[in-house]
Design a protein around this motif. Sequence first.
Motif, mmCIF file in Angstrom:
data_model
loop_
_atom_site.group_PDB
_atom_site.id
_atom_site.type_symbol
_atom_site.label_atom_id
_atom_site.label_comp_id
_atom_site.label_asym_id
_atom_site.label_seq_id
_atom_site.Cartn_x
_atom_site.Cartn_y
_atom_site.Cartn_z
ATOM 1 N N GLY A 155 0.820 -1.207 0.000
ATOM 2 C CA GLY A 155 0.000 0.000 0.000
ATOM 3 C C GLY A 155 0.854 1.258 0.000
ATOM 4 O O GLY A 155 1.956 1.275 0.556
ATOM 5 N N THR A 156 0.355 2.301 -0.623
ATOM 6 C CA THR A 156 0.992 3.618 -0.560
ATOM 7 C C THR A 156 -0.043 4.664 -0.941
ATOM 8 O O THR A 156 -0.884 4.423 -1.805
ATOM 9 C CB THR A 156 2.224 3.709 -1.483
ATOM 10 O OG1 THR A 156 2.859 4.984 -1.299
ATOM 11 C CG2 THR A 156 1.861 3.535 -2.940
ATOM 12 N N ALA A 157 0.014 5.800 -0.290
ATOM 13 C CA ALA A 157 -0.917 6.880 -0.619
ATOM 14 C C ALA A 157 -0.319 7.823 -1.646
ATOM 15 O O ALA A 157 -0.995 8.233 -2.586
ATOM 16 C CB ALA A 157 -1.310 7.654 0.639
ATOM 17 N N GLY A 182 3.052 7.428 -3.091
ATOM 18 C CA GLY A 182 4.105 6.877 -3.929
ATOM 19 C C GLY A 182 5.447 7.561 -3.741
ATOM 20 O O GLY A 182 5.860 7.907 -2.636
ATOM 21 N N PRO A 242 3.626 3.964 -8.848
ATOM 22 C CA PRO A 242 3.881 3.343 -7.540
ATOM 23 C C PRO A 242 4.094 1.833 -7.610
ATOM 24 O O PRO A 242 4.695 1.255 -6.703
ATOM 25 C CB PRO A 242 2.615 3.691 -6.744
ATOM 26 C CG PRO A 242 2.064 4.913 -7.407
ATOM 27 C CD PRO A 242 2.382 4.759 -8.863
ATOM 28 N N SER A 292 -3.759 1.692 -3.416
ATOM 29 C CA SER A 292 -3.663 3.110 -3.072
ATOM 30 C C SER A 292 -5.059 3.644 -2.789
ATOM 31 O O SER A 292 -5.820 3.949 -3.704
ATOM 32 C CB SER A 292 -3.011 3.904 -4.205
ATOM 33 O OG SER A 292 -2.737 5.223 -3.787
ATOM 34 N N SER A 345 -4.709 2.728 2.827
ATOM 35 C CA SER A 345 -3.941 1.894 1.899
ATOM 36 C C SER A 345 -3.254 0.724 2.599
ATOM 37 O O SER A 345 -3.226 -0.398 2.081
ATOM 38 C CB SER A 345 -2.888 2.737 1.178
ATOM 39 O OG SER A 345 -3.470 3.756 0.408
ATOM 40 N N ASP A 347 5.242 4.918 2.913
ATOM 41 C CA ASP A 347 5.088 6.294 2.444
ATOM 42 C C ASP A 347 6.181 7.155 3.058
ATOM 43 O O ASP A 347 6.531 6.991 4.239
ATOM 44 C CB ASP A 347 3.722 6.883 2.806
ATOM 45 C CG ASP A 347 2.720 6.805 1.662
ATOM 46 O OD1 ASP A 347 3.128 7.023 0.501
ATOM 47 O OD2 ASP A 347 1.530 6.519 1.928
ATOM 48 N N GLY A 352 -0.601 6.525 3.783
ATOM 49 C CA GLY A 352 -0.911 5.159 3.391
ATOM 50 C C GLY A 352 -0.187 4.102 4.190
ATOM 51 O O GLY A 352 -0.650 2.965 4.311
#
Length: 423
Positions: A106-108, A110, A146, A167, A172, A198, A350
């Motif tokens: 997961g990442t909000a 990137g 990402p 995302s 995330s 993140d 995230g």
Amino acid sequence: MSQRRVVITGIGVVAPGGLGAKAFWERIVAGTPMTRLITAFDSTGFRSRIAAECDFDPFQYGFSEHDIGRLDRAALFALTATREAMSDSGLVVDRDDAHRVGVSLGTAVGATLRLEERYRAVSHEGRDWLVDHRLAGPDLYDYFVPSSMAAEVAWAVGAEGPNAVVSAGCTSGIDAVGHAWDLIRDGSVDMMIAGATDAPIAPITVACFDAIKATSNTNDDPGTAARPFDRTRNGFVLGEGSAVLVLEELQSARRRDAHIYAEIRGYASRGNAFHMTGLRPDGQEMAAAIRAALDTARIPATAVDYVNAHGTATRQNDRHETQALKRGLGMHAYDVPISSIKPVIGHSLGAVGAIEVAASAMAIEFDVVPPTANLHHPDAELDLDYVPREARQRKLSTVLTVGSGFGGFQSAMVLAAPEAVAA
């Protein structure tokens, strides 16, 4: 067909206040905030000039000069957490079984840091509308997508199964772990490297939150700035970091005689279809996610021993979450301890949902409820037990962790103790 059971056998954490899961756990149990004035860039002129930063030296963690030159800070975090989680689990991906091991990351935001850095380069510090692509460097595309970070994790461990980036803003991390859980449950894979990362402490991110006044501007006393559930709260404090978990099908973990932190018993996500940054005060959507996660887990609300809260310290989130817990848990909401670890490690967007899943598993491991640091002035409107300032020793068999994100995302996950797994 009965669903397969999924357990956590490895944990890796990069967080403010000391890298590694052990240092992270000690910090949140002590309730010592790691927020400070931003050092990553000159924040003069910004409304909020504070953050919870990681003191992270990639050379110390074995990265080469080439790695550091081509990878965004968030990717370095993810790889560091992955190495720890794999070592902790004792898992080595066999070439013959690599297709049964996947990645869910997961990442909000990137590769925010490198994207901003590269834009400054190709535009001559923003001077030119027509940018010079020759100044971009060969890795710019990797920063733009990402998915490149999930690919790096898969390459690092040799995973050839499903590989995805989730995302969904601030949920995330919990959603990436939930996606991995689903894949193992339905038999698509046997193991997943799951978590989030993140590194958002950059001018563009700080400016975004300044614009909507979501972050705290207690710049003169950073350590007290994040105050969830306190009547003096005035916004969240930005953070950074990563958590990666090794998730494994129960029988696989037993065959390896792997250490089991907890079983993931239930997960659910809902949306409010309401507002990009606003929340309905009644908390119906988060409550629905909580009930659905408990139903999947086949665990009654009264069995929940601890709630790891989203707890951002914005006025609307803390009201929304309090109402959601009352709706989701009924009268039991008044009896269960609830705490937020964000006053210590900040809000890493995230990544934080995965970090909070890690914290929940470790709470079960050590039978300790981490405190809500900085909670000195209870808000009469928020009338639940938010565990102010001091950790509590308590037998934990079932832990609920929840997340809430801009866009109306609401997620919940239920973890159970290993003794329940043995049943």
